[in-house]
Design a protein around this motif. Structure first.
Motif, short mmCIF file in Angstrom:
data_model
loop_
_atom_site.label_atom_id
_atom_site.label_comp_id
_atom_site.label_asym_id
_atom_site.label_seq_id
_atom_site.Cartn_x
_atom_site.Cartn_y
_atom_site.Cartn_z
N LYS A 1 0.82 -1.22 0.00
CA LYS A 1 0.00 0.00 0.00
C LYS A 1 0.86 1.27 0.00
N LYS A 2 1.87 1.28 -0.84
CA LYS A 2 2.75 2.43 -1.00
C LYS A 2 2.48 3.10 -2.34
N LYS A 3 2.95 4.33 -2.50
CA LYS A 3 2.97 4.97 -3.81
C LYS A 3 4.07 4.29 -4.60
N ILE A 4 3.75 3.89 -5.82
CA ILE A 4 4.67 3.04 -6.60
C ILE A 4 5.31 3.84 -7.73
N ILE A 5 6.63 3.75 -7.81
CA ILE A 5 7.36 4.32 -8.94
C ILE A 5 7.77 3.14 -9.81
N THR A 6 7.17 3.08 -11.00
CA THR A 6 7.37 1.96 -11.92
C THR A 6 8.72 2.05 -12.62
N GLY A 7 9.08 0.97 -13.26
CA GLY A 7 10.35 0.90 -13.96
C GLY A 7 10.45 1.78 -15.19
N HIS A 8 9.29 2.03 -15.86
CA HIS A 8 9.35 2.76 -17.13
C HIS A 8 8.24 3.78 -17.34
N GLU A 9 7.44 4.05 -16.31
CA GLU A 9 6.39 5.06 -16.47
C GLU A 9 6.24 5.98 -15.26
N GLY A 10 7.23 5.98 -14.40
CA GLY A 10 7.20 6.91 -13.28
C GLY A 10 6.19 6.54 -12.20
N LEU A 11 5.70 7.57 -11.53
CA LEU A 11 4.88 7.43 -10.34
C LEU A 11 3.43 7.12 -10.65
N ILE A 12 2.88 6.13 -9.90
CA ILE A 12 1.43 5.88 -9.95
C ILE A 12 0.82 6.74 -8.86
#
Length: 169
Positions: A158-169
């Motif tokens: 349940k964290k804010k997710i920074i993806t590998g190739h599209e930045g922050l969700i």
């Protein structure tokens, strides 16, 4: 403080990757200036420019964390001449109480993710936002079942997710 310096890009034609460069994330803790993943060579000037906006230069970065060792995540490691490189193989050596590193295998055997405050930087454990938002299985994994289990683990935090190739969700 955490800031995505570059969101990344991933373009595919079917299962073939035609263009890729990882997200680049800056984290400032009480002890360290950290970069998570360093993208591809063509993003070098962009990274420098974004650091300059924060009043920093590459020489101010003392830790680089690579979520895994694929070329599109590590090509600018050499830009950070004063930084210790942290990977799956030595992440337990990182001395910073504000950072937690967890193993997130599936895309590769040596994938790790970085937890800082309410954020998690996941590399290619979730390369795209839709892997999280629409439960779309990440492609190009060494172990599909392991990749799916890792994705569930990431979501359960349940964290804010920074993806590998599209930045922050």
């Amino acid at each position: 403080m955490i800031k995505v310096l570059y969101d990344g890009i991933l373009v595919r034609d079917g299962n073939k990757v035609t263009k890729a460069s990882s997200s680049v994330t800056f984290i400032k803790t009480k002890k360290h200036n950290i970069i998570v993943d360093t993208a591809t060579r063509d993003k070098r000037n962009l990274i420098i420019k974004e650091l300059n906006k924060l009043g920093l230069t590459p020489e101010d970065i003392d830790i680089v964390i690579n979520t895994h060792d694929h070329w599109d995540h590590v090509e600018n490691n050499d830009l950070f001449k004063n930084a210790k490189i942290i990977t799956y193989y030595n992440y337990k050596e990182l001395d910073d109480d504000e950072i937690k590193i967890i193993e997130t295998p599936g895309h590769t055997e040596d994938s790790i993710s970085v937890i800082y405050e309410d954020y998690i930087v996941v590399g290619d454990a979730s390369p795209l936002k839709d892997n999280i938002l629409k439960d779309i299985e990440p492609k190009l994994n060494i172990d599909e079942e392991l990749a799916l289990n890792t994705l569930k683990k990431i979501k359960s935090l349940k964290k804010k997710i920074i993806t590998g190739h599209e930045g922050l969700i």
